[in-house]
Scaffold this motif. Sequence first.
Motif, PDB file in Angstrom:
ATOM      1  N   TRP A 227      -5.561 102.885 -34.548  1.00 19.22           N
ATOM      2  CA  TRP A 227      -6.699 102.585 -33.684  1.00 19.22           C
ATOM      3  C   TRP A 227      -7.283 103.846 -33.058  1.00 19.22           C
ATOM      4  O   TRP A 227      -8.477 103.891 -32.742  1.00 19.22           O
ATOM      5  CB  TRP A 227      -6.306 101.557 -32.630  1.00 19.22           C
ATOM      6  N   GLY A 228      -6.458 104.887 -32.928  1.00 24.93           N
ATOM      7  CA  GLY A 228      -6.988 106.165 -32.484  1.00 24.93           C
ATOM      8  C   GLY A 228      -7.956 106.746 -33.491  1.00 24.93           C
ATOM      9  O   GLY A 228      -8.984 107.343 -33.128  1.00 24.93           O
ATOM     10  N   LYS A 229      -7.664 106.566 -34.765  1.00 21.60           N
ATOM     11  CA  LYS A 229      -8.565 107.047 -35.815  1.00 21.60           C
ATOM     12  C   LYS A 229      -9.836 106.205 -35.872  1.00 21.60           C
ATOM     13  O   LYS A 229     -10.924 106.737 -36.141  1.00 21.60           O
ATOM     14  CB  LYS A 229      -7.838 107.035 -37.161  1.00 21.60           C
ATOM     15  N   VAL A 230      -9.689 104.906 -35.631  1.00 25.69           N
ATOM     16  CA  VAL A 230     -10.887 104.058 -35.557  1.00 25.69           C
ATOM     17  C   VAL A 230     -11.783 104.527 -34.421  1.00 25.69           C
ATOM     18  O   VAL A 230     -13.009 104.630 -34.567  1.00 25.69           O
ATOM     19  CB  VAL A 230     -10.492 102.583 -35.364  1.00 25.69           C
ATOM     20  N   LEU A 231     -11.171 104.846 -33.273  1.00 24.58           N
ATOM     21  CA  LEU A 231     -11.926 105.336 -32.118  1.00 24.58           C
ATOM     22  C   LEU A 231     -12.633 106.648 -32.445  1.00 24.58           C
ATOM     23  O   LEU A 231     -13.818 106.828 -32.130  1.00 24.58           O
ATOM     24  CB  LEU A 231     -10.983 105.523 -30.933  1.00 24.58           C
ATOM     25  N   ALA A 232     -11.902 107.563 -33.118  1.00 23.26           N
ATOM     26  CA  ALA A 232     -12.473 108.875 -33.429  1.00 23.26           C
ATOM     27  C   ALA A 232     -13.666 108.772 -34.379  1.00 23.26           C
ATOM     28  O   ALA A 232     -14.634 109.528 -34.261  1.00 23.26           O
ATOM     29  CB  ALA A 232     -11.400 109.773 -34.037  1.00 23.26           C
ATOM     30  N   SER A 233     -13.598 107.828 -35.313  1.00 27.02           N
ATOM     31  CA  SER A 233     -14.677 107.677 -36.296  1.00 27.02           C
ATOM     32  C   SER A 233     -15.800 106.772 -35.813  1.00 27.02           C
ATOM     33  O   SER A 233     -16.846 106.667 -36.463  1.00 27.02           O
ATOM     34  CB  SER A 233     -14.115 107.119 -37.614  1.00 27.02           C
ATOM     35  N   GLY A 234     -15.580 106.084 -34.688  1.00 25.98           N
ATOM     36  CA  GLY A 234     -16.601 105.165 -34.177  1.00 25.98           C
ATOM     37  C   GLY A 234     -16.747 103.923 -35.036  1.00 25.98           C
ATOM     38  O   GLY A 234     -17.844 103.350 -35.137  1.00 25.98           O
ATOM     39  N   GLY A 235     -15.660 103.478 -35.663  1.00 21.11           N
ATOM     40  CA  GLY A 235     -15.698 102.322 -36.555  1.00 21.11           C
ATOM     41  C   GLY A 235     -16.278 101.084 -35.894  1.00 21.11           C
ATOM     42  O   GLY A 235     -15.953 100.781 -34.742  1.00 21.11           O
ATOM     43  N   THR A 236     -17.133 100.354 -36.627  1.00 23.81           N
ATOM     44  CA  THR A 236     -17.763  99.143 -36.080  1.00 23.81           C
ATOM     45  C   THR A 236     -17.336  97.869 -36.798  1.00 23.81           C
ATOM     46  O   THR A 236     -17.406  96.784 -36.231  1.00 23.81           O
ATOM     47  CB  THR A 236     -19.300  99.242 -36.163  1.00 23.81           C
ATOM     48  N   HIS A 237     -16.929  97.971 -38.069  1.00 27.14           N
ATOM     49  CA  HIS A 237     -16.631  96.781 -38.879  1.00 27.14           C
ATOM     50  C   HIS A 237     -15.173  96.803 -39.306  1.00 27.14           C
ATOM     51  O   HIS A 237     -14.755  97.647 -40.091  1.00 27.14           O
ATOM     52  CB  HIS A 237     -17.549  96.738 -40.107  1.00 27.14           C
ATOM     53  N   PHE A 238     -14.387  95.842 -38.769  1.00 35.45           N
ATOM     54  CA  PHE A 238     -12.984  95.716 -39.150  1.00 35.45           C
ATOM     55  C   PHE A 238     -12.827  94.555 -40.130  1.00 35.45           C
ATOM     56  O   PHE A 238     -13.050  93.402 -39.764  1.00 35.45           O
ATOM     57  CB  PHE A 238     -12.089  95.474 -37.938  1.00 35.45           C
ATOM     58  N   PRO A 239     -12.458  94.830 -41.389  1.00 32.28           N
ATOM     59  CA  PRO A 239     -12.196  93.756 -42.352  1.00 32.28           C
ATOM     60  C   PRO A 239     -10.693  93.481 -42.424  1.00 32.28           C
ATOM     61  O   PRO A 239      -9.875  94.409 -42.436  1.00 32.28           O
ATOM     62  CB  PRO A 239     -12.696  94.370 -43.671  1.00 32.28           C
ATOM     63  N   GLY A 240     -10.327  92.212 -42.490  1.00 31.46           N
ATOM     64  CA  GLY A 240      -8.906  91.896 -42.558  1.00 31.46           C
ATOM     65  C   GLY A 240      -8.612  90.651 -43.362  1.00 31.46           C
ATOM     66  O   GLY A 240      -9.476  89.790 -43.557  1.00 31.46           O
ATOM     67  N   VAL A 241      -7.377  90.559 -43.831  1.00 33.77           N
ATOM     68  CA  VAL A 241      -6.858  89.364 -44.489  1.00 33.77           C
ATOM     69  C   VAL A 241      -6.045  88.594 -43.445  1.00 33.77           C
ATOM     70  O   VAL A 241      -5.841  89.085 -42.331  1.00 33.77           O
ATOM     71  CB  VAL A 241      -5.998  89.751 -45.719  1.00 33.77           C
ATOM     72  N   PRO A 242      -5.580  87.379 -43.755  1.00 30.45           N
ATOM     73  CA  PRO A 242      -4.860  86.596 -42.744  1.00 30.45           C
ATOM     74  C   PRO A 242      -3.725  87.351 -42.065  1.00 30.45           C
ATOM     75  O   PRO A 242      -3.523  87.223 -40.848  1.00 30.45           O
ATOM     76  CB  PRO A 242      -4.354  85.397 -43.553  1.00 30.45           C
ATOM     77  N   PHE A 243      -2.977  88.154 -42.810  1.00 28.07           N
ATOM     78  CA  PHE A 243      -1.875  88.913 -42.212  1.00 28.07           C
ATOM     79  C   PHE A 243      -2.364  89.807 -41.080  1.00 28.07           C
ATOM     80  O   PHE A 243      -1.749  89.887 -40.012  1.00 28.07           O
ATOM     81  CB  PHE A 243      -1.186  89.755 -43.290  1.00 28.07           C
ATOM     82  N   HIS A 244      -3.485  90.485 -41.305  1.00 29.63           N
ATOM     83  CA  HIS A 244      -3.999  91.398 -40.280  1.00 29.63           C
ATOM     84  C   HIS A 244      -4.371  90.647 -39.005  1.00 29.63           C
ATOM     85  O   HIS A 244      -4.130  91.135 -37.894  1.00 29.63           O
ATOM     86  CB  HIS A 244      -5.219  92.152 -40.807  1.00 29.63           C
TER      87      HIS A 244
END
Length: 484
Positions: A227-244
């Motif tokens: 999540w630190g890397k998501v923060l650094a990149s400014g990620g906006t779209h999180f895709p996931g499968v049921p496990f996630h």
Amino acid sequence: MIDPSCAGLLGEHRAPSTPLLWDDAGRRWLSAGEVRAEVLMLAATMARPGKQLIFLLAANHRSSLIGLLAAAAAGHAVALVDPTLPPEKLAALRDRYRPEIVLAADPSPALALCGGSNWTHVAVEGARPFMAYRQDAEADSPPAPELGLLLLTSGTTGSAKFVRLSWSAVTANARQIAESLAITPDSVAIAHLPLHYSYGLSVATSHLVAGGRIAFLEDAITSPDFWGKVLASGGTHFPGVPFHYSVLARLGLELVPPSVDTFTQAGGHLDARFQTLMQAKASDRGARFFVMYGQTEAAPRMACLPSERLPEKLGSVGIAMPGGCLRIEDAEGRLLPAGETGGVVYEGANVMLGYAEHRADLTRGDIMGGRLETGDLGRLDAEGFLFLSGRAARFAKIAGLRLSLDDMERDLGVLGMVACVDLGERIAVAFEGDMPADAKERAKALARACKIPATSFLIRTLPELARKSSGKIDYARVKEALNV
């Protein structure tokens, strides 16, 4: 001739200075101009007379996307292969399909795959992947003109069966997804799903065609750094499968950076409790949660449930992708009215050309005609929202009754993560972790509802349910782990 648009995936409308690919190591964005230069340089290196087959050992690394785009620009067909497959399975795929070119982010598996005397290795620079050529390439017939992309039907088992896709199907679905999710140039894909997995690939392609940005991450979502890397990149779209989403439900959305404003779920059925929870939590933070449905054979998305419609359409996987059509048919191919359950059929520009099981199949053209019989069972409501009831093949026959294993998983899934496996005259019910307190009573009630003996269920626990790299349950490995 080199196609600078990369079959429409890398539109020339992008300003060269705009950010495109996140460099996780350098914590900076590579511009569209930098990426295009790398792509065209690699495409020129691969330019040869006639269409060729490329094996791309696709890691979650920017060089893999550059390899994919370069293959499209050079007019070749490219197969995306899991680089973590055992060497013997990679070799079996190589021998069956005889690729002329191998690309890889990491040279190690590529060298193992093409280390013979008839391969020439090419030094590359910058963000481009390692590359090797096969010298006796003239021995094989070229792939069909319309063939662009090959995706394995089971990328984690090393199955030799590929889905054959045209670039037009890939780009058509990318645009459908971009429209359904309202992806814009400000959108940043959190590309943590494997690139060789159709869901992971579609996350990248939908952002490419919409002018968005892509941040490839090789970390698992349970990693302390993720999540630190998501923060650094400014990620906006999180895709996931049921496990996630089962993990996020347990950990809470508080750890998700505020930049994430879109959550998408595909890759299997997510329990209604988790859907409701995710939609509510996303709404609380001003974000959206989309349930999506698809198959690799459709490049891969076929339906999307808009976030704002989820509460009233809970249990649905949505409406057909823009320009596509969903139909429900009986066993004889007759169209069924709204409310009746039958086979799910999808029609659209994103449907595959057909399957391939060896090199000779790559010369074949389109045998599907834009129509895909999905093998799923479901019904459409009066507004065209699709409700699935299981796979036609995911059935067990107990005491002469045909029973849906997917429906059983949905029923028992209120107690925890569970997998149901057909054992012939019994059904194994495997819970992940500790045995739920009400497991036996719930199974007895389910047996009564199905009109089968309670002894038809064999209830067990496993420390962890085996999963494919896509996050879907690997039923064959679950059965093997149960030792039944």
